[in-house]
Design an enzyme around this catalytic site. Structure first.
Site: not given
Ligand code: UD1
Length: 383
Positions: A207
């Site tokens: 991821h």
């Molecule tokens: C975040 C953390 C990362 C961690 C990861 C675990 C930061 C900078 N990154 O990255 O360190 O390893 O979480 O998962 O804080 N989304 C959903 N449902 C959710 C949350 C997110 O569908 O409940 C999707 C959204 O489209 C979002 C994307 O996942 O844009 C990424 O989520 P985001 O929290 O921005 O970063 P992660 O890649 O999850």
């Protein structure tokens, strides 16, 4: 005494669970749980609360997904009034996600002490958003709780005073050891119609933006995974970020690779514990496989958790498909390191953290009372 505990994203929930359990042992500590809402859906958040038996948060900031700047700023904006309302003695943040730095910074600016759990880890790769979060959070923290020796060493080199650094072990391991037996009741293998005996299966997670946001790099990684799937079934629970990239770029996925939804904590723990091999770019999985003694290949150029390599079962293989395939082949041929479990990864890190905070903050308030003179009499002396 009042402590605020902050959790925002999936790996945070695993770390906050044992802390909430440990603090419940202190009747004179009011523990407030704040969920920032960085992760919010059933699979990424709610299922973790139920699997890890975490009570409902007292406050949910509901920030949701956004760019780094917007997400961090929203957390800060919404966390400040919470701090003004509760005026805690300390804010406890865990890990390295955007919620971690956002809440630490908000507290520090209000003169409220910050405790960072999992301090001192460094990948020395500033292109990684988490590295920025780690360095900045440590810089403004008053209590730095480290999981491994490299954490202490990095902090000392950065000039952090020794009396602020507390080697306590690993709260993620607290959760693992507590829930491993319960996880063994999971029926995930039956539901997926796979078996851990015979050839078994490999488990993959990816991821990190550096691996999944660039279609060329993602295609190369899938090239390796598709080859490995020729020798062993591959189970791949897909993070939402990765899912959207696979769909957007039409990445080719071999028939032997099973893409499944992100799993809850217990099902995933069971899947990991029974895997022949784990391939990942996650930080937490490098640690969990070390404790489970499952061979792990980390598909990154660096790791902030070097003890999983020097002591544990982890190997850093980068993103070169040839190298990934070769390392996987070696493991499947039976040449895997067994490793050993790092010191203090014994299931009691959260107890040590809360005991340290309690002792330090209590000590301070007694000194303050003593300075105020007559208040000293009010403190009953125990034999
Ligand atoms: C975040 C953390 C990362 C961690 C990861 C675990 C930061 C900078 N990154 O990255 O360190 O390893 O979480 O998962 O804080 N989304 C959903 N449902 C959710 C949350 C997110 O569908 O409940 C999707 C959204 O489209 C979002 C994307 O996942 O844009 C990424 O989520 P985001 O929290 O921005 O970063 P992660 O890649 O999850």
């Amino acid at each position: 005494m009042r402590m605020i505990f902050v959790a925002g994203a999936r790996p945070n929930f695993v770390k906050i669970a044992p802390l909430m359990r440990a603090v419940a042992e202190y009747p004179d500590v009011e523990a407030i749980l704040v969920h920032t809402g960085q992760h919010y859906d059933q699979a990424m958040s709610d299922s973790f609360f139920s699997d890890l038996e975490i009570r409902q948060p007292d406050v949910n900031l509901n920030v949701g997904s956004a760019s780094h700047a917007v997400q961090t700023a929203e957390v800060m904006k919404r966390f400040e009034p919470v701090l003004e309302k509760y005026l805690p003695d300390v804010v406890v943040v865990v890990g390295d996600v955007n919620s971690t730095i956002a809440c630490a910074l908000t507290a520090a600016k209000l003169g409220i002490r910050v405790a960072h759990v999992e301090a001192g880890l460094r990948s020395f790769d500033a292109a990684m958003p988490e590295e920025i979060n780690r360095v900045l959070t440590d810089r403004i923290s008053d209590f730095l709780f480290t999981t491994e020796i490299s954490g202490e060493e990095n902090l000392r080199k950065e000039g952090v005073a020794a009396e602020k650094i507390f080697p306590v072990g690993n709260v993620m391991v607290d959760s693992l050891l507590r829930f491993l037996e319960k996880a063994s009741n999971s029926d995930i293998l039956t539901r997926l119609k796979i078996s851990s005996s015979g050839v078994g299966y490999a488990l993959v997670t990816l991821h990190r933006p550096v691996n999944v946001d660039d279609p060329v790099g993602l295609r190369r990684l899938f090239g390796a995974i598709n080859v490995i799937a020729g020798s062993i079934p591959v189970i791949f629970p897909v993070h939402p970020r990765t899912q959207s990239q696979i769909a957007k770029h039409g990445i080719k996925v071999a028939a032997g690779v099973r893409l499944i939804e992100p799993q809850g904590y217990l099902d995933f723990l069971y899947l990991m514990s029974k895997a022949r091999l784990v391939l990942t770019d996650s930080g937490g999985l490098q640690e969990e496989t070390t404790v489970l003694r499952v061979p792990c290949l980390t598909l990154r150029e660096n790791t902030e958790r070097p003890i999983t390599i020097t002591v544990g079962t982890n190997s850093l293989v980068g993103s070169d498909p040839e190298k990934i395939i070769e390392y996987a082949r070696q493991i499947l041929a039976g040449h895997a390191r067994k490793g050993r479990i790092p010191d203090q990864w014994d299931g009691r890190a959260a107890e040590r953290i809360v005991a340290t905070l309690y002792r330090k903050l209590k000590g301070e308030s007694e000194v303050l009372q003593a300075q105020e003179g007559d208040a000293v009499e009010a403190t009953p002396k125990t034999a």
